[in-house]
Design an enzyme around this catalytic site. Structure first.
Site, PDB file in Angstrom:
ATOM      1  N   GLU A  47      29.820  10.583 -18.151  1.00  0.00           N
ATOM      2  CA  GLU A  47      28.611  10.709 -17.473  1.00  0.00           C
ATOM      3  C   GLU A  47      27.370  10.938 -18.224  1.00  0.00           C
ATOM      4  OE1 GLU A  47      30.945  13.324 -13.714  1.00  0.00           O
ATOM      5  OE2 GLU A  47      30.370  14.202 -15.467  1.00  0.00           O
ATOM      6  N   GLU A  98      33.077  -0.044   4.553  1.00  0.00           N
ATOM      7  CA  GLU A  98      34.167  -0.738   5.572  1.00  0.00           C
ATOM      8  C   GLU A  98      35.062  -1.691   4.950  1.00  0.00           C
ATOM      9  OE1 GLU A  98      32.161  -3.973   7.809  1.00  0.00           O
ATOM     10  OE2 GLU A  98      30.587  -4.279   6.243  1.00  0.00           O
ATOM     11  N   TYR A 138      35.480  12.962 -18.337  1.00  0.00           N
ATOM     12  CA  TYR A 138      34.388  12.581 -17.224  1.00  0.00           C
ATOM     13  C   TYR A 138      33.066  13.110 -17.728  1.00  0.00           C
ATOM     14  CZ  TYR A 138      34.851  17.230 -15.502  1.00  0.00           C
ATOM     15  OH  TYR A 138      34.929  18.787 -15.240  1.00  0.00           O
ATOM     16  N   CYS A 167      29.332  25.576 -13.196  1.00  0.00           N
ATOM     17  CA  CYS A 167      28.830  24.693 -12.533  1.00  0.00           C
ATOM     18  C   CYS A 167      27.569  24.792 -12.249  1.00  0.00           C
ATOM     19  CB  CYS A 167      29.917  24.754 -11.137  1.00  0.00           C
ATOM     20  SG  CYS A 167      29.367  23.661  -9.940  1.00  0.00           S
ATOM     21  N   CYS A 175      28.056  21.052 -12.878  1.00  0.00           N
ATOM     22  CA  CYS A 175      27.972  20.109 -11.932  1.00  0.00           C
ATOM     23  C   CYS A 175      26.752  20.133 -11.347  1.00  0.00           C
ATOM     24  CB  CYS A 175      28.959  20.307 -10.846  1.00  0.00           C
ATOM     25  SG  CYS A 175      30.423  21.459 -11.208  1.00  0.00           S
ATOM     26  N   HIS A 202      29.273  -1.570   9.954  1.00  0.00           N
ATOM     27  CA  HIS A 202      28.769  -2.616   9.256  1.00  0.00           C
ATOM     28  C   HIS A 202      27.077  -2.530   9.125  1.00  0.00           C
ATOM     29  CE1 HIS A 202      28.849  -6.817   8.004  1.00  0.00           C
ATOM     30  NE2 HIS A 202      27.851  -7.134   8.757  1.00  0.00           N
ATOM     31  N   LYS A 246      23.795  18.575 -13.989  1.00  0.00           N
ATOM     32  CA  LYS A 246      24.181  17.357 -14.528  1.00  0.00           C
ATOM     33  C   LYS A 246      24.065  16.286 -13.480  1.00  0.00           C
ATOM     34  CE  LYS A 246      28.314  16.182 -13.330  1.00  0.00           C
ATOM     35  NZ  LYS A 246      29.796  16.213 -13.270  1.00  0.00           N
TER      36      LYS A 246
END
Length: 451
Positions: free
Chosen positions: A181, A441, A177, A43, A48, A436, A51
């Site tokens: 990616e 939302e 993934y 990682c 991770c 908002h 990356k």
């Protein structure tokens, strides 16, 4: 009682191993740890962390384009690969130092070298043997590249972070993934990019509608998607470029071909033959609910047991193991409702069940969904869309799954994962007042089910 050199010997200084070793040492346990390659594990070094730094870097090309709609004139831009690569490497080296200091300061005896198990209570590192009451295997996973003519010319996720030159043309092979990616990274940094996958649609296991929506958005990013295809052989040409022969009879030229065709448990040369450990067909080490192998003194956590290949899962497994062994707990890792993200462009964030799985398990499922252009893109000129989806059990009103494809999807879904873990119903979402204006939302304003 036999006297051992260590109470616990950890093989592998990745996320799970480091967490287990540090926690145990803090409790007064005598901990030894060996790592021969990546301090901090996949990682931190080739996963991770670097990356996501590359994902950030690859997105600036779009930001430059989007700026025009907001009144900014951005001059001629250019990308310098060595700057990104070397700045990334400096950050990884900084993190390596932090990991080393954390381990040493916590009291862990950190050994640099490959560890091999030579018996139920014995480990050898660099020719020296150490005894341990318990051994923990936390060696993670390793990129898998299939056998075919010319496969010696390809790279994996181990090498991609250290390329001498950035390719003008890149091919990524795979449908998970990592493949999706890196197709986005290559394309965003300026490479002519193709993604080849043998199946009819990438990201198997994700919600079908999420997969279809993502494919449509990824195709907008100058990435050629070649589904139901594969590479039969690769030839290196006189100019150093690579010629890929595809199963559909066509050929593709590239400067770099990256295989992201899965990861397998990293169990090579561990000495498992010297103990009574059961393994699955892919090499994964079989453990019980306490992460104990068939050899009572040997335990395993993380990707090497191939349950859920995610860094936070390895951390949770490491913590549970130590608490159970040395703090008298009986903690079980809860693998339910694990949120995850794919840092493709746009991002995917997801937690809970897909629509397909929801309908398989529940009789009455309501599907709420929304597709829209993010507020930023109303004047940026980009035609990128955002997609949100919520699955609800109509009988109990319980929210079964939430999915998003769009900017910052991982950041948004992390908060929603807490709500689902707490058992949130659709009524709870409906009674929550939104922030908002945000994309998030939308999840608390979905009123009518689409089906």
């Amino acid at each position: 009682m036999a006297e051992f050199d260590f109470d616990l010997f950890v093989i592998g200084a990745g996320s799970g191993g480091v967490r287990a070793g540090r926690m145990a040492a803090a409790m007064g346990v005598r901990v030894g740890m060996a790592e021969d390659r990546y301090l901090g594990g996949t990682c931190v070094n080739v996963g991770c962390v670097p990356k996501k730094l590359f994902v950030y870097g690859s997105h600036f090309s779009e930001e430059f384009e989007n700026a025009a709609g907001f009144g900014w004139t951005v001059g001629k831009s250019s990308f310098d690969w060595p700057t990104l690569r070397d700045n990334k490497t400096k950050e990884i080296e900084r993190l390596n130092g932090i990991y080393r200091n954390m381990l040493v300061n916590s009291g862990v005896n950190l050994l640099d070298g490959r560890a091999r198990i030579v018996g139920p209570n014995s480990v050898e590192v660099s020719g020296k043997e150490y005894s341990a009451e318990r051994i923990l295997i936390a060696t993670g996973g390793w990129p898998y590249v299939p056998e075919f003519p010319g496969n010696e010319h390809v790279i994996s996720s181990n090498e991609v972070f250290y390329l001498d030159q950035f390719p003008k043309r890149a091919i990524v092979v795979g449908g998970g993934y990592i493949a999706v990616e890196f197709a986005g990274i290559f394309a965003g940094l300026g490479a002519e990019t193709s993604l080849i996958y043998r199946g009819d649609l990438f990201l198997r296991g994700f919600d079908q509608e999420v997969r279809e929506f993502t494919a449509a958005e990824v195709a907008k990013k100058n990435i050629s998607l070649r589904f139901n295809n594969n590479i039969e052989k690769i030839e290196k040409q006189a100019d150093g470029s690579l010629l890929a022969h595809l199963t559909d009879g066509s050929t593709l030229e590239a400067d770099t071909i990256m295989y992201a065709t899965g990861r397998v448990p990293n169990v090579m040369d561990l000495g498992l033959e010297n103990i009574s450990v059961e393994q699955k067909s892919n090499g994964a080490i079989v453990v019980n609910d306490q992460f104990q192998t068939a050899e009572p003194s040997v335990y395993a956590i993380g990707d090497v047991i191939d349950r859920v290949q995610l860094t936070p899962v390895a951390l949770a497994e490491g913590m549970a193991l130590v608490r159970n062994l040395y703090a008298g707990k009986n903690q079980q890792v809860d693998y339910d409702l694990i949120a995850t993200a794919v840092f493709c462009q746009p991002n995917i964030g997801t937690v809970g069940l897909s629509e397909e799985k929801s309908r398989e398990l529940y009789d009455n499922v309501d599907v709420y969904k929304s597709t829209f252009r993010a507020m930023k893109h109303t004047i940026s000129g980009s035609d990128e869309k955002t997609f949100m989806k919520m699955l609800v059990d109509r009988d109990s009103d319980k929210v079964l799954g939430v999915h998003m494809v769009g900017p910052d999807a991982g950041e948004i879904i992390q908060g929603i994962a807490v709500a689902l873990k707490a058992g949130a119903t659709k009524a709870v979402f409906d009674s929550t007042i939104g922030i908002h204006p945000t994309a998030a939302e939308e999840f608390v304003t979905m009123r009518e089910p689409a089906s």
